[in-house]
Design an enzyme around this catalytic site. Structure first.
Site, PDB file in Angstrom:
ATOM      1  N   LYS A 341      38.328  44.030  41.244  1.00 54.28           N
ATOM      2  CA  LYS A 341      38.198  42.619  41.597  1.00 54.28           C
ATOM      3  C   LYS A 341      39.374  42.107  42.417  1.00 54.28           C
ATOM      4  O   LYS A 341      40.431  42.727  42.510  1.00 54.28           O
ATOM      5  CB  LYS A 341      37.997  41.781  40.329  1.00 54.28           C
ATOM      6  CG  LYS A 341      36.581  41.955  39.766  1.00 54.28           C
ATOM      7  CD  LYS A 341      36.223  40.942  38.729  1.00 54.28           C
ATOM      8  CE  LYS A 341      34.745  41.062  38.362  1.00 54.28           C
ATOM      9  NZ  LYS A 341      34.379  40.186  37.231  1.00 54.28           N
ATOM     10  N   ARG A 375      33.486  46.916  31.711  1.00 56.12           N
ATOM     11  CA  ARG A 375      32.431  47.043  32.727  1.00 56.12           C
ATOM     12  C   ARG A 375      33.094  47.554  34.005  1.00 56.12           C
ATOM     13  O   ARG A 375      33.953  46.869  34.586  1.00 56.12           O
ATOM     14  CB  ARG A 375      31.757  45.693  32.959  1.00 56.12           C
ATOM     15  CG  ARG A 375      30.610  45.700  33.961  1.00 56.12           C
ATOM     16  CD  ARG A 375      29.992  44.310  34.058  1.00 56.12           C
ATOM     17  NE  ARG A 375      28.875  44.270  34.993  1.00 56.12           N
ATOM     18  CZ  ARG A 375      28.983  44.061  36.307  1.00 56.12           C
ATOM     19  NH1 ARG A 375      30.202  43.861  36.838  1.00 56.12           N
ATOM     20  NH2 ARG A 375      27.917  44.054  37.087  1.00 56.12           N
TER      21      ARG A 375
END
Length: 395
Positions: A341, A375
């Site tokens: 991210k 995740r």
């Protein structure tokens, strides 16, 4: 002489009982002393002044304390937050006394009791996913990401063709994924919104093949009730809602029709303005939990996600990461999604393709702070990271 004195870090009552037992105390002494060795700091929001005065005095009476607004003493404010400081023993005495008072303090007593129980630690249990079972608490579970989208921030367009998607799914299973999360709409900033019809059209051919062939639970990443209804009818085992059941008012009822389907509730919001960063996020997630349970979703089927990268800037994301342990107060398993991210990219000044080490650092910190599921895109490498971290943390 100084070597004879050392600090002992105590996480919970179970740990302190082991330390006291090692000293040589008997069982009665262990049970009497253990609650005195665990200190907790709790924050209560929006207390009426009368209630705050009671809590302050009761905490002081039992040897603890409570910080309240200076205006409480002369009633110049109507409400105040309170920061409670005490041992488990002192909270036990506080809870007993608060149950005798008005001003809503009986409900406050139960809320304090529940939070203390939640942060004390959860036992291992099965997460039932329509016949497929995974164990929560024994080790950190790895959720592998399969994006069947043309425009996801990290791997958009790589697996939007059927055979490539099936091959990637099987690879993720072989590399150690415990859950497979399939998404058909990019949630990156400024991504084009996809209709439910388009989302379903992308998902159906992939799921028709994956559901009978993949041995692990399959999750679908969607916030649309129409999509959820369709994929659940096909046999999908988990729903992952990045808007925490708040974007589509029918979503909770759709999921509730399937008693053995867990739901992941992520924190999300438009913009990144907060009055109290952690307080607002936890309150929002608590609202999502209330929506879920109110619709009939079983409490044991609810997983929460702090939403790293959603409605937060880089500094806010880093602060949430530092304080991940605070989410344990909600009493739900916590999923962490940090893989590749922008928080990592902006911190290290690296493109998406070079964020594996940064991802590993976030997972290691997250596991040490009590998260249950990660995740990730890079399952093989991150499964190794989780196993190594688990071997140190989950002893």
């Amino acid at each position: 002489m100084s070597g004879r004195v050392r600090a002992v870090i105590i996480e919970n009552e179970k740990e302190v009982k082991e330390y006291i037992r090692a000293v040589g105390c008997d069982l009665a002494g262990i049970n009497a002393m253990a609650p005195k060795a665990v200190h907790r700091t709790l924050k209560l929001a929006g207390l009426p002044v009368a209630a705050a005065n009671v809590i302050k005095q009761e905490m002081l009476a039992h040897g603890g304390d409570a910080a309240v607004h200076r205006g409480v003493i002369d009633n110049s404010v109507e409400k105040t937050d309170a920061l409670l400081m005490g041992t488990l023993k002192q909270y036990e005495q506080l809870i007993y006394k608060l149950r005798m008072y008005p001003f809503g303090l009986q409900e406050t007593a139960e809320a304090i009791k529940n939070v203390l129980l939640n942060i004390e630690g959860r036992s291992c249990r099965e997460l039932r996913c329509r016949g497929k079972k995974v164990m929560l608490g024994e080790r950190t579970l790895v959720m592998g990401i399969l994006n069947v989208t043309p425009d996801s921030f990290s791997d958009g367009g790589r697996f939007d063709r059927l055979e490539e998607a099936l091959e990637q799914a099987k690879r993720l299973v072989d590399e150690g994924a415990d859950i497979l999360d399939v998404g058909a709409e990019s949630t990156r900033p400024q991504a084009a919104q996809v209709s439910a019809e388009e989302e379903i059209a992308r998902l159906k051919p992939v799921l028709e093949r994956l559901i009978p062939e993949i041995p692990i639970p399959i999750s679908v990443d969607t916030y649309k009730s129409e999509t959820a209804r369709e994929v659940l009818a096909m046999g999908v085992e988990i729903i992952n809602d990045v808007w925490g059941l708040k974007k589509d008012s029918e979503m909770a009822e759709v999921v509730a029709q399937y008693p053995d389907v867990p739901v992941i509730l992520m924190h999300n919001q438009s913009g990144n303005h907060y009055q109290d960063l952690m307080g607002d996020i936890i309150s929002s997630l608590a609202e999502s939990v209330t929506i879920a349970e109110g619709a009939g979703i079983a409490p044991d089927n609810i997983i929460i996600d702090p939403g790293i990268g959603f409605g937060k800037d880089t500094d806010q994301n880093l602060e949430v990461m530092r304080r991940l342990k605070e989410f344990q107060a909600l009493g739900k398993p916590v999923l962490l999604g940090t893989s590749r991210k922008s928080m990592i990219g902006k911190t290290l000044d690296l493109p998406v393709s070079e964020r594996m080490e940064g991802t590993a650092a976030t997972l290691t910190l997250g596991i040490s702070l009590g998260i249950d599921i990660v995740r990730v895109h890079d399952v093989k490498e991150m499964a190794r990271v989780t196993r190594m971290t688990d071997s140190m943390v989950r002893r």
